[in-house]
Write an enzyme that holds these catalytic residues in place. Sequence first.
Site, PDB file in Angstrom:
ATOM      1  CE1 TYR A 104      -4.315  -1.379   0.669  1.00  0.00           C
ATOM      2  CE2 TYR A 104      -3.047  -2.948   1.974  1.00  0.00           C
ATOM      3  CZ  TYR A 104      -4.218  -2.587   1.331  1.00  0.00           C
ATOM      4  OH  TYR A 104      -5.295  -3.438   1.352  1.00  0.00           O
ATOM      5  CE1 TYR A 143      -2.314  -6.739   3.917  1.00  0.00           C
ATOM      6  CE2 TYR A 143      -3.067  -6.294   1.677  1.00  0.00           C
ATOM      7  CZ  TYR A 143      -3.276  -6.260   3.046  1.00  0.00           C
ATOM      8  OH  TYR A 143      -4.453  -5.761   3.543  1.00  0.00           O
ATOM      9  NE  ARG A 153      -6.751 -10.386   4.852  1.00  0.00           N
ATOM     10  CZ  ARG A 153      -7.731  -9.572   4.432  1.00  0.00           C
ATOM     11  NH1 ARG A 153      -7.586  -8.285   4.494  1.00  0.00           N
ATOM     12  NH2 ARG A 153      -8.868 -10.069   3.953  1.00  0.00           N
ATOM     13  CG  HIS A 156      -7.996  -7.633   0.287  1.00  0.00           C
ATOM     14  ND1 HIS A 156      -6.821  -8.238   0.658  1.00  0.00           N
ATOM     15  CD2 HIS A 156      -8.003  -6.419   0.891  1.00  0.00           C
ATOM     16  CE1 HIS A 156      -6.148  -7.429   1.464  1.00  0.00           C
ATOM     17  NE2 HIS A 156      -6.841  -6.309   1.616  1.00  0.00           N
ATOM     18  CG  HIS A 158      -9.693  -2.465   1.709  1.00  0.00           C
ATOM     19  ND1 HIS A 158      -9.979  -2.951   2.956  1.00  0.00           N
ATOM     20  CD2 HIS A 158      -8.418  -2.862   1.434  1.00  0.00           C
ATOM     21  CE1 HIS A 158      -8.913  -3.599   3.434  1.00  0.00           C
ATOM     22  NE2 HIS A 158      -7.958  -3.560   2.527  1.00  0.00           N
TER      23      HIS A 158
END
Length: 233
Positions: A104, A143, A153, A156, A158
């Site tokens: 991110y 990640y 994870r 995905h 959000h």
Amino acid sequence: MDIQGYRRPAPGTQPAYLHPPYASTAKRAPTKPLILLPHTLSEVTGPVFGHERIGPNDHDLTRQHEGEPIGERIIVSGRVLDEDNRPVPEALIELWQCNAAGRYRHKNDTHGAPLDPNFTGCGRLLTDREGRYQFVTIKPGAYPWRNHLNAWRPAHIHFSLFGAGLLSRLVTQMYFPGDPLLPYDPIFTSIPEEQARNRLVSAFDWHTTEPEHALGYRFDIILRGREATPMEP
Ligand SMILES: [Fe+2]
């Protein structure tokens, strides 16, 4: 005036507030039984958010910089529906995600994967009159997240939605079909009912797949009701 409140979610269709395999739920889950408040006019009809102007590239995360981001280009589209299967027009959808390497653009992300100078990872749009939406982005990477040993994870995106009122606010995550990490993810598996959980998995979509350009994934979102898209825990 007689206010009709929303139906409460069916048991098992939303994640439990306390789900020990997802470690941080222990810090924020309520410790006392909830008091159910009646739904009044202000919860059912407002407030409405997101009247700021939407920029021309806000829906296309591959065109927000000089160059193109690295990664597999994808088109994510679907419809936003209410509890009676009616389209929700002008719903504000905001999304955020990591880049193709699983990083991110955020100061708290210390994962040792590269940042991409051509990818911020944020998008927003309003649904059209039929409740439809379409984003162009790149497929996010998996990640690690230190929840437990070897915790990763699944890929995905959000999502945050503002529907017609405060009670149709939804914050959730969209997943990809066939991801081998899904059964190991305590956030995904915190939704007890399998059918409800699988509403968070997008479907590969030939119809929106564009030749020489991008793969299509379909993700329909239902605000409230029996078939509601689950919240994230
Ligand atoms: Fe995430």
